[in-house]
Scaffold this motif. Sequence first.
Motif, PDB file in Angstrom:
ATOM      1  N   TYR A   1       6.478   5.525   1.443  1.00  0.00           N
ATOM      2  CA  TYR A   1       6.301   5.429   2.898  1.00  0.00           C
ATOM      3  C   TYR A   1       5.165   4.485   3.288  1.00  0.00           C
ATOM      4  O   TYR A   1       5.090   4.040   4.445  1.00  0.00           O
ATOM      5  N   ARG A   2       4.257   4.196   2.357  1.00  0.00           N
ATOM      6  CA  ARG A   2       3.004   3.520   2.716  1.00  0.00           C
ATOM      7  C   ARG A   2       3.221   2.158   3.365  1.00  0.00           C
ATOM      8  O   ARG A   2       2.675   1.879   4.435  1.00  0.00           O
ATOM      9  N   LEU A   3       3.987   1.305   2.721  1.00  0.00           N
ATOM     10  CA  LEU A   3       4.184  -0.038   3.261  1.00  0.00           C
ATOM     11  C   LEU A   3       4.925   0.012   4.595  1.00  0.00           C
ATOM     12  O   LEU A   3       4.599  -0.738   5.528  1.00  0.00           O
ATOM     13  N   THR A   4       5.904   0.921   4.704  1.00  0.00           N
ATOM     14  CA  THR A   4       6.641   1.060   5.963  1.00  0.00           C
ATOM     15  C   THR A   4       5.719   1.562   7.070  1.00  0.00           C
ATOM     16  O   THR A   4       5.769   1.072   8.209  1.00  0.00           O
ATOM     17  N   ALA A   5       4.875   2.552   6.742  1.00  0.00           N
ATOM     18  CA  ALA A   5       3.927   3.057   7.742  1.00  0.00           C
ATOM     19  C   ALA A   5       2.921   1.979   8.131  1.00  0.00           C
ATOM     20  O   ALA A   5       2.554   1.858   9.307  1.00  0.00           O
TER      21      ALA A   5
ATOM     22  N   ALA B   1      -4.801   1.091   6.618  1.00  0.00           N
ATOM     23  CA  ALA B   1      -5.020   2.542   6.550  1.00  0.00           C
ATOM     24  C   ALA B   1      -4.019   3.269   5.646  1.00  0.00           C
ATOM     25  O   ALA B   1      -4.430   4.026   4.762  1.00  0.00           O
ATOM     26  N   PRO B   2      -2.699   3.095   5.794  1.00  0.00           N
ATOM     27  CA  PRO B   2      -1.779   3.822   4.899  1.00  0.00           C
ATOM     28  C   PRO B   2      -1.877   3.378   3.444  1.00  0.00           C
ATOM     29  O   PRO B   2      -1.608   4.176   2.533  1.00  0.00           O
ATOM     30  N   LEU B   3      -2.241   2.124   3.213  1.00  0.00           N
ATOM     31  CA  LEU B   3      -2.320   1.621   1.841  1.00  0.00           C
ATOM     32  C   LEU B   3      -3.553   2.134   1.121  1.00  0.00           C
ATOM     33  O   LEU B   3      -3.572   2.171  -0.116  1.00  0.00           O
ATOM     34  N   ALA B   4      -4.583   2.514   1.879  1.00  0.00           N
ATOM     35  CA  ALA B   4      -5.849   2.924   1.271  1.00  0.00           C
ATOM     36  C   ALA B   4      -6.048   4.431   1.251  1.00  0.00           C
ATOM     37  O   ALA B   4      -7.090   4.915   0.797  1.00  0.00           O
TER      38      ALA B   4
ATOM     39  N   ARG C   1      -1.174  11.734   7.137  1.00  0.00           N
ATOM     40  CA  ARG C   1      -2.102  12.317   8.117  1.00  0.00           C
ATOM     41  C   ARG C   1      -3.473  11.654   8.019  1.00  0.00           C
ATOM     42  O   ARG C   1      -4.068  11.292   9.045  1.00  0.00           O
ATOM     43  N   THR C   2      -3.959  11.469   6.813  1.00  0.00           N
ATOM     44  CA  THR C   2      -5.245  10.789   6.637  1.00  0.00           C
ATOM     45  C   THR C   2      -5.162   9.348   7.116  1.00  0.00           C
ATOM     46  O   THR C   2      -6.103   8.825   7.730  1.00  0.00           O
ATOM     47  N   ALA C   3      -4.038   8.699   6.845  1.00  0.00           N
ATOM     48  CA  ALA C   3      -3.868   7.315   7.283  1.00  0.00           C
ATOM     49  C   ALA C   3      -3.935   7.211   8.807  1.00  0.00           C
ATOM     50  O   ALA C   3      -4.579   6.303   9.359  1.00  0.00           O
TER      51      ALA C   3
END
Length: 361
Positions: free
Chosen positions: A144-148, A200-203, A208-210
């Motif tokens: 999901y990270r890259l999409t988010a 943010a999502p990648l790190a 939720r944290t992202a």
Amino acid sequence: MTGRPRSTGTERWAAGCWGLLGLALGVVAAALLLVHVPERLERERDFDAVGRCAADRPPAECRRLAATVREAVSEHRNRKTYHRLTLTDAGGTTHRVEMLGRHPVFDAVSPGDPVTMTVWREQVRRVDFGELRQETTATPTGAYRLTAAAGLSTLAVSLGFLWAAWWWARRHTESPEREPRQVTVVVLAALGGAAIAFVAPLATDDLRTALLVAAVGEVPVAVVAALLVRHHRRRAGRSFDVTPRRPEKERCFPGTVLGEVPYAVPGYDHLVAAPGLLAATPDPTGRVARRPLPGTLVVERVRLPHRGDPGGTPGPGSHVVQCRDGGTPVFIVTDRADVPWVLGALGPRREALPRGGGEGN
């Protein structure tokens, strides 16, 4: 030249373009964040529910197949490197698998080596080679990270563009300036916020944290942008405090005189400044066809170009010396660096420029 300028067709066109871009990006962001991200999160939860097929005795949904490496290839395309394994299982079926990076399995295997594939929902999610284990790009974990990241950054840019559309639609209530800086500030802030939202999502380890990191990171960007917009709005239509420089010899520089006066001549795109003389001329050397500006000309103020000014769009860095000749408005347009020479050449005909809130040159 007083009062709020009305909205023009150009401004409505700009508002429409910004609005369409903002809406289009908003639709893209909504699709990514409300459709594709939940799908990937659900797939990750399902994969977690079967222990990511990592147990010694995995559930029936997971299959471990012995396979042989036929080829290991790194392919460079579009500034990116792809690492692919071609595997053949015991039944003779060939699987082309893209690995996540080079380490540890991809770098360790050679054609003919035996490996074990973990298959879940008909896709190879992992490859084991002895004690080494490496995920493939088909793994649901973190997919999901890259999409988010794309969705959040697109949303930030979309909001910036929609704000720009709203501002252009009501621009006449905000600033008379031809090139207002409020839109630039907000669009740049949106791009800065998009960069934070993308990282943010990648790190982070979960969505939720992202979202929390992205929200916290946007706050200082939004505060700075709001302060700058407020600053520019307060100074819309401002006058500049410019110190005159009396020319000791003739100086010729680009500039034009605009207004319904006989010395405002089309094509006269240079000014000659000398002691007691300011003249318009079409000659870049300033030697011929001079049209002196009369002694009845009185300076009112120095400002940026306004949308209601006569003539075309001035060049970058242009300032306007706003004058009057009796009851007729006259505008001398020249580069900011040459304004002091204009005021110095006008000499005693120049009124005191407004003080307070001006910018020194």
